[in-house]
Design a protein around this motif. Structure first.
Motif, mmCIF file in Angstrom:
data_model
loop_
_atom_site.group_PDB
_atom_site.id
_atom_site.type_symbol
_atom_site.label_atom_id
_atom_site.label_comp_id
_atom_site.label_asym_id
_atom_site.label_seq_id
_atom_site.Cartn_x
_atom_site.Cartn_y
_atom_site.Cartn_z
ATOM 1 N N VAL A 155 18.337 54.826 65.583
ATOM 2 C CA VAL A 155 17.176 55.256 65.262
ATOM 3 C C VAL A 155 17.270 55.529 63.857
ATOM 4 O O VAL A 155 18.071 56.377 63.464
ATOM 5 C CB VAL A 155 16.461 56.516 66.135
ATOM 6 C CG1 VAL A 155 15.174 56.894 65.545
ATOM 7 C CG2 VAL A 155 16.360 55.950 67.492
ATOM 8 N N VAL A 156 16.504 54.936 63.003
ATOM 9 C CA VAL A 156 16.293 55.507 61.470
ATOM 10 C C VAL A 156 14.992 55.924 61.070
ATOM 11 O O VAL A 156 13.918 55.178 61.533
ATOM 12 C CB VAL A 156 16.896 54.103 60.605
ATOM 13 C CG1 VAL A 156 15.914 52.989 60.842
ATOM 14 C CG2 VAL A 156 17.068 54.466 59.431
ATOM 15 N N PRO A 164 5.988 55.575 68.704
ATOM 16 C CA PRO A 164 4.846 56.063 67.964
ATOM 17 C C PRO A 164 5.157 56.907 66.747
ATOM 18 O O PRO A 164 4.376 57.442 66.157
ATOM 19 C CB PRO A 164 4.380 57.154 69.054
ATOM 20 C CG PRO A 164 5.591 57.455 69.925
ATOM 21 C CD PRO A 164 6.556 56.547 69.968
ATOM 22 N N LEU A 165 6.730 57.151 66.623
ATOM 23 C CA LEU A 165 6.975 57.845 65.748
ATOM 24 C C LEU A 165 6.962 57.088 64.055
ATOM 25 O O LEU A 165 7.509 57.593 63.189
ATOM 26 C CB LEU A 165 8.534 58.389 65.816
ATOM 27 C CG LEU A 165 8.720 58.889 67.082
ATOM 28 C CD1 LEU A 165 10.187 59.534 67.000
ATOM 29 C CD2 LEU A 165 7.711 60.042 67.282
ATOM 30 N N GLY A 166 6.403 55.954 64.064
ATOM 31 C CA GLY A 166 6.046 55.079 62.992
ATOM 32 C C GLY A 166 4.601 55.338 62.207
ATOM 33 O O GLY A 166 4.478 54.815 61.080
ATOM 34 N N VAL A 167 3.881 56.422 62.819
ATOM 35 C CA VAL A 167 2.484 56.662 62.068
ATOM 36 C C VAL A 167 2.552 57.834 61.211
ATOM 37 O O VAL A 167 3.052 58.772 61.595
ATOM 38 C CB VAL A 167 1.506 56.980 63.235
ATOM 39 C CG1 VAL A 167 0.131 57.288 62.576
ATOM 40 C CG2 VAL A 167 1.365 56.013 64.292
ATOM 41 N N GLY A 168 2.040 57.594 60.001
ATOM 42 C CA GLY A 168 2.125 58.661 58.874
ATOM 43 C C GLY A 168 0.992 58.734 58.056
ATOM 44 O O GLY A 168 0.215 57.591 57.849
ATOM 45 N N SER A 169 0.475 59.937 57.765
ATOM 46 C CA SER A 169 -0.897 59.858 57.092
ATOM 47 C C SER A 169 -0.289 59.969 55.677
ATOM 48 O O SER A 169 0.695 59.960 55.092
ATOM 49 C CB SER A 169 -1.367 61.290 57.419
ATOM 50 O OG SER A 169 -0.686 62.196 56.676
ATOM 51 N N GLY A 170 -1.491 59.851 54.701
ATOM 52 C CA GLY A 170 -1.485 59.862 53.054
ATOM 53 C C GLY A 170 -0.964 61.286 52.867
ATOM 54 O O GLY A 170 -0.235 61.446 51.895
ATOM 55 N N TYR A 210 15.349 50.945 66.396
ATOM 56 C CA TYR A 210 13.941 51.585 66.249
ATOM 57 C C TYR A 210 13.897 52.097 64.597
ATOM 58 O O TYR A 210 14.743 52.849 64.248
ATOM 59 C CB TYR A 210 13.761 52.732 67.334
ATOM 60 C CG TYR A 210 13.589 52.207 68.707
ATOM 61 C CD1 TYR A 210 12.781 51.592 69.168
ATOM 62 C CD2 TYR A 210 14.738 52.475 69.543
ATOM 63 C CE1 TYR A 210 12.735 51.203 70.656
ATOM 64 C CE2 TYR A 210 14.709 52.150 70.870
ATOM 65 C CZ TYR A 210 13.817 51.302 71.158
ATOM 66 O OH TYR A 210 14.011 50.991 72.649
ATOM 67 N N ILE A 211 12.566 51.952 64.091
ATOM 68 C CA ILE A 211 12.769 52.081 62.624
ATOM 69 C C ILE A 211 11.333 53.029 62.585
ATOM 70 O O ILE A 211 10.218 52.456 62.927
ATOM 71 C CB ILE A 211 12.563 50.801 62.108
ATOM 72 C CG1 ILE A 211 13.949 50.117 62.121
ATOM 73 C CG2 ILE A 211 12.364 51.249 60.376
ATOM 74 C CD1 ILE A 211 13.703 48.553 61.590
ATOM 75 N N PHE A 212 11.592 54.125 62.091
ATOM 76 C CA PHE A 212 10.464 55.049 62.025
ATOM 77 C C PHE A 212 10.022 55.533 60.609
ATOM 78 O O PHE A 212 10.869 55.390 59.814
ATOM 79 C CB PHE A 212 10.620 56.341 63.142
ATOM 80 C CG PHE A 212 10.699 55.828 64.216
ATOM 81 C CD1 PHE A 212 9.707 55.117 65.017
ATOM 82 C CD2 PHE A 212 11.545 56.168 65.337
ATOM 83 C CE1 PHE A 212 9.751 54.598 66.516
ATOM 84 C CE2 PHE A 212 11.763 55.852 66.539
ATOM 85 C CZ PHE A 212 10.722 55.066 67.322
#
Length: 580
Positions: A224-225, A408-414, A262-264
């Motif tokens: 996982v990265v 789901p750990l690939g979602v990030g906000s501005g 997995y790439i996050f």
């Protein structure tokens, strides 16, 4: 303005300019090796010498001013001979195994030697011994040191840490850890600014690429990265790619091609950090206002995202450690979530997960080894290391097609993106703090007064009737000034963001090196542009973060959140902290 003649042509230049600046303004190149503008202009290397009519000896261009009527020759036979002899002498005490050096192709000494046409040395080679502790995040190779003094000056004048100094006398003169200490005994913050300002490969980060390759080849490991915010603004630079082309999604494609499972995005855990740290700030303000019977705390609350800053505070002002937020950094929060919540989603034993971080930072390499962090992050790669990994895997980034982060750990906000810029953590925290207090979102740009490259910025905002005084500081020299002002009672704040590196993570010690250029401002602009174009600009609106709280953590500052996402800063010690 004064009249100057350079290489037979007449120019008008500003009085007080150095010969080097006057030549540069005229489009004339004079090579330099030790020079850093306003930081290291001591003429130590003698590579920038020029011939000035009326002067018996050659003079260094970096620290001698022009005068009216001066006649300069920057490349006369006398200059060329002197410059060549100087570089040959430097090379006679330098490990010139360029093929195995991390700076090969990006080394000022190599470039100058090539430009001078040096193909063999007339002097006997004598290279010093190389001794350094294994696995210390920062490596100094004495065999490559050219005694230019840049590391000494950047650490003294900008960071104010005085880790490096001159050692020995005469022909034995060199640079080493100051006060006759070993590096592990020093109070080095591991900011890495000495690395990014070294003109050769004498300073570098400990290389962990082999450990990552071994994990990728192990069928029993789930790799996982995570990609830190500031990395996306810089990773393409060493490949000559524009920031518009070298997107995070193209880096995702490269990592997937390497074989990561997995790439996050660390932006996910940056948003998580805001939920915890923002809630911590609000609780602290409530207690101070008497809305909570549990007592009051000392202000300001300091951010805890930057491990270089945490090392600095623990060694220099250990009595103030309790004012650090107990929230882990986004890197460590991600590792904790990956080996608990995400392991549960996958239905696997957490011990099978091998968590890799790609960071713009050298201090992160130390942070992940702190015992209280439970080895949630197994390996940290700097931006430079991941670029080397891409090359070693024969991946051509210019040919990559963008690919999406995993969920789901690939979602990030501005708000998570701007963590990589100085002032970004503060701005992201204020956006969500406003919502947590009022129940409504502010304009996302309401707190942009904390942006900018100034080393110490102040602002005041109305947070639902509370006048919130905040400060943002980057660079450890500026940090010391702020803390001393706090201790003297000259300033007071509720919340302070500190980043060890000038410009924040964008100017981190693990970022690509461009000798003589400071890149942080441009990289920060990239991050603010990504924030502006992001449909999701508030950490508290990140759907993946909301789901994580709903399904696993419960709520910010819950018992499980404290167990996983917070830390005890007293659980480990810096050398100077122990002495005090």
């Amino acid at each position: 303005m004064v009249n100057v003649t350079i290489n037979g042509k007449h120019y008008m230049t500003e009085e007080g300019s150095t010969i080097l600046d006057a030549a540069k303004a005229a489009g004339i190149y004079i090579p330099t090796l030790c020079y850093l503008k306003d930081i290291n202009d001591i003429g130590a290397c003698r590579v920038c010498v020029v011939e000035v009519e009326g002067c018996a000896k050659l003079v260094s261009a970096c620290n001698n001013q022009v005068w009216d009527g001066m006649v300069v020759h920057t490349n006369s036979p006398k200059v060329r001979e002197s410059r060549r002899n100087t570089v040959e002498l430097i090379l006679s005490q330098h490990d010139g195994q360029c093929a195995t050096c991390v700076r090969s192709g990006n080394c000022t000494l190599q470039t100058i030697a090539n430009d001078l046409g040096i193909v063999e040395l007339p002097f006997r080679k004598k290279v010093p011994k190389f001794e350094w502790p294994m696995r210390f995040p920062l490596v100094r190779d004495a065999r490559k040191c050219i005694k230019c003094m840049r590391c000494v000056q950047i650490c003294d004048k900008v960071q104010g840490m005085h880790i490096w100094d001159i050692s020995g006398t005469g022909s034995r003169t060199t640079v080493d850890v100051s006060m006759n200490r070993k590096i592990k005994e020093s109070d080095c913050a591991l900011c890495g600014q000495c690395i990014t300002h070294c003109p050769v490969g004498a300073l570098r980060e400990w290389d962990d690429t082999d450990r990552v390759l071994d994990a990728l080849a192990d069928p029993d490991k789930i790799t996982v990265v995570q990609i830190a915010p500031a990395v996306r603004a810089a990773w393409g630079e060493s490949f000559g790619l524009s920031s518009e082309f070298a997107t995070a999604k193209r880096l995702v494609a490269a990592l997937r091609q390497m074989g990561f499972d997995y790439i996050f995005d660390t932006n996910f855990s940056a948003d998580l950090t805001i939920m915890e740290e923002g809630s911590e700030l609000i609780e602290k303000i409530k207690r101070a206002a008497g809305q909570d019977s549990s007592g009051t705390d000392s202000f300001p609350l300091f951010t805890s995202c930057c491990p270089g800053w945490v090392r600095f505070l623990k060694s220099q002002y250990p009595d103030m450690v309790d004012q650090l937020s107990t929230a882990k950094s986004p890197q460590q929060m991600f590792g904790a979530i990956a080996k608990s919540y995400y392991a549960q989603i996958l239905g696997v034993d957490p011990s099978r997960i091998f968590c890799v971080s790609i960071m713009p930072c050298v201090a992160k390499k130390h942070e992940c080894t702190i015992p209280v962090m439970n080895h949630d992050v197994d390996v940290v790669l700097t931006t430079r290391e991941v670029d080397r990994l891409i090359r070693s895997e024969q991946i051509h980034p210019e040919m990559l097609i963008e690919e999406e982060f995993d969920m789901p750990l690939g979602v990030g906000s501005g708000a998570g993106v701007i963590f990589g810029a100085t002032g970004g953590v503060m701005e992201a925290a204020l956006r969500s703090a406003y919502y947590l207090v009022t129940g409504r979102n502010p304009d996302p740009d309401s707190f942009k007064n904390v942006r900018g490259m100034e080393g110490w910025k102040e602002a005041e905002f109305n947070l639902a009737g509370t006048q919130l005084k905040v400060a943002v500081v980057s660079g450890l020299g500026n940090t010391r000034k702020l803390i001393e002002a706090l201790r003297r009672g000259e300033v007071s704040y509720h919340f302070v963001e500190v980043m060890a590196c000038p410009g924040g993570c964008s100017g981190g010690g693990g970022q690509p090196i461009h000798d003589g250029k400071e890149m942080a401002a441009g990289r920060c602009d990239v991050l603010y542009g990504l924030d502006k174009n992001n449909q999701l600009r508030y950490s508290h609106e990140n759907p993946a973060v909301k789901q994580c709280y709903q399904d696993y953590l419960g709520a910010p500052l819950s018992q499980r959140a404290h167990e996983l996402l917070h830390t005890d800063h007293h659980a480990w010690s810096m050398p100077q902290e122990t002495e005090q």
